[in-house]
Enzyme design. Sequence first.
Site, short mmCIF file in Angstrom:
data_model
loop_
_atom_site.label_atom_id
_atom_site.label_comp_id
_atom_site.label_asym_id
_atom_site.label_seq_id
_atom_site.Cartn_x
_atom_site.Cartn_y
_atom_site.Cartn_z
N LYS A 157 0.82 -1.26 0.14
CA LYS A 157 0.13 -0.26 0.10
C LYS A 157 0.81 1.21 0.02
CE LYS A 157 -4.47 0.94 0.13
NZ LYS A 157 -5.57 0.13 -0.40
P1 NAD Z 1 -13.20 7.77 -2.57
O1 NAD Z 1 -12.16 8.76 -2.41
O2 NAD Z 1 -13.50 7.61 -4.15
O3 NAD Z 1 -14.28 8.09 -1.79
C1 NAD Z 1 -14.29 8.27 -0.40
C2 NAD Z 1 -15.82 8.55 0.03
O4 NAD Z 1 -15.61 8.59 1.42
C3 NAD Z 1 -16.27 9.95 -0.53
O5 NAD Z 1 -17.55 10.09 -0.55
C4 NAD Z 1 -15.69 10.77 0.66
O6 NAD Z 1 -16.63 12.19 0.80
C5 NAD Z 1 -16.28 10.03 1.89
N1 NAD Z 1 -15.44 10.27 3.24
C6 NAD Z 1 -14.29 10.85 3.27
N2 NAD Z 1 -13.82 10.81 4.48
C7 NAD Z 1 -15.00 10.59 5.15
C8 NAD Z 1 -15.43 10.82 6.65
N3 NAD Z 1 -14.43 11.05 7.43
N4 NAD Z 1 -16.66 10.13 7.05
C9 NAD Z 1 -17.48 9.69 5.90
N5 NAD Z 1 -17.34 9.68 4.83
C10 NAD Z 1 -15.95 10.48 4.26
O7 NAD Z 1 -12.38 6.31 -2.04
P2 NAD Z 1 -13.02 4.92 -2.46
O8 NAD Z 1 -11.90 4.47 -3.58
O9 NAD Z 1 -14.41 4.71 -2.78
O10 NAD Z 1 -12.49 4.11 -1.24
C11 NAD Z 1 -13.35 3.95 -0.14
C12 NAD Z 1 -12.92 2.69 0.78
O11 NAD Z 1 -12.94 1.72 -0.13
C13 NAD Z 1 -11.65 2.97 1.19
O12 NAD Z 1 -11.55 2.56 2.60
C14 NAD Z 1 -10.73 2.27 0.33
O13 NAD Z 1 -9.46 1.97 0.99
C15 NAD Z 1 -11.66 1.07 0.10
N6 NAD Z 1 -11.47 0.34 -0.97
C16 NAD Z 1 -11.28 1.00 -2.43
C17 NAD Z 1 -11.13 0.46 -3.50
C18 NAD Z 1 -10.91 0.93 -4.87
O14 NAD Z 1 -11.09 0.09 -5.78
N7 NAD Z 1 -11.23 2.25 -5.04
C19 NAD Z 1 -10.71 -1.10 -3.32
C20 NAD Z 1 -10.83 -1.76 -1.99
C21 NAD Z 1 -11.26 -0.86 -0.98
#
Ligand code: NAD
Length: 465
Positions: A157
């Site tokens: 990561k």
């Molecule tokens: P992103 O940046 O696209 O979206 C994050 C979302 O969370 C946004 O809507 C933001 O406004 C919201 N957010 C940010 N801080 C916050 C808070 N303190 N409280 C509530 N909401 C909050 O990110 P993403 O890619 O959608 O990732 C979201 C989660 O999924 C993360 O934990 C990430 O590690 C995990 N994840 C992502 C992927 C991927 O393919 N993008 C894969 C596996 C896991």
Amino acid sequence: MAKKSKKRTVKKSNPHPIKKKTKVRLPKKVKHGRKISTVSVPPKVQSVESAKSSKHNPYEDVLHNFELAAKKLNLNEELAQLIRTPDRELRVELPVMMDDGKLHSIIGYRVQHNNARGPYKGGIRYHQEVDIDEVRALASLMTWKTSIVDIPFGGAKGGVTIDPTKLSMGELERLTRAFTSKIDLIIGPSEDIPAPDVNTNAQTMAWMMDEYSKSHGYSPAVVTGKPIELGGSLGREEATGRGVCIALREAAKTYHLDLKKITVAVQGFGNVGSHTARILEQEMGVKVVAVSDVKGGVYNPRGLHYNNAVNQLKNTGSVIGLKGCVKLSNEELLELKCDVVIPAALGNQLRGDNANNVKAKLIVEAANGPTTVEADEIFASRNIMVIPDIYANAGGVTVSYFEWVQNVQRFRWDYARVMSELEKTMTSSYAAVHRTSEKYKVSMRIGAFILAVERVAKAAKLRGI
Ligand code: NAD
């Protein structure tokens, strides 16, 4: 393709204060991709960075779950020590010229946890709260995740401690290029393959790929989650959300929930949360009653309309204000009276202090590390089922693997093939995790860890320690 900028000697006006004191481990020596030294830092020892604050340490939670799995497997301690902690940690200082002409020094990390089963793999996060322990925890989760879905990758990561919402596009690009060139020595299509995570996206990957390609030749396979035009895979953007929906569908069978009758609250409306909400509502006929973003959430017990929520976000920068909905906080969303909660934002959301207030019967972890060990114990005592992150959100890395395969073969799969392979992987992995949890009489999380740790341990042993 962007031109390589001339090297410049910069006088750092504000060297990062952590630098002198840090005890972050030096990169371990790696020969032909295999470790030749053992990890010397006991798992519970905190780095100076983490010791500075008393905030929750997600890495300790991951280690806790690893120990439970290792114990069930009667894992030999030497082998356990080898695969428990990261292989290599790189901390980099990034001089970035801001639009106002001032030079900022920004800290970034790349943690490579384990490559016994294949090249290191894991996303890059830009967030103001990124620290070494968070990146370690996320890197470790990636090792277990790639193992659960049985793709030939290890775990890594990256993170940069910055609030990207305060940067212009130009600043973001310079930051991304600086980070890429500083970690260039340890990434590569057969070594370590980054991808998007919180606050990074296909554009970030395009810059990374371009920067890396300057010194290594055109290398689309060095990152996944790229734009389609640069070798990205069809279906990658929605893959994590789609995987979460498959996880929910499979769990619903186990726990006898009727998808047409349940209500679901989704925390986070970014890449993962928004695709999850869309697929649930528009393809599976599931009633999504609440969604949120960093500013707060909205709730309508009769169900929201995904398209309206997207328009609201596009027009105002938040889902707040969505017509026909009540406003609520992110904390309130997690405690809503509904059947399923899907945390899809950041880690550490379901904790000892709020787990008793959760009313849902099922939690599907779309985010990484949303539930602490303490909350897990409360949920177990209250018969609330948790489908763990290392399985539930593995759809993203699965399609990242398909993207990498397409890049390496210089061949493009059509959307239907990507989706059908994703479906197979998520369904069979659910069955494997469920079988393991039944066999060992443990939660789905510990079942998932057992399955993952066993596979990584076997690979490490076969390769020779
Ligand atoms: P992103 O940046 O696209 O979206 C994050 C979302 O969370 C946004 O809507 C933001 O406004 C919201 N957010 C940010 N801080 C916050 C808070 N303190 N409280 C509530 N909401 C909050 O990110 P993403 O890619 O959608 O990732 C979201 C989660 O999924 C993360 O934990 C990430 O590690 C995990 N994840 C992502 C992927 C991927 O393919 N993008 C894969 C596996 C896991």
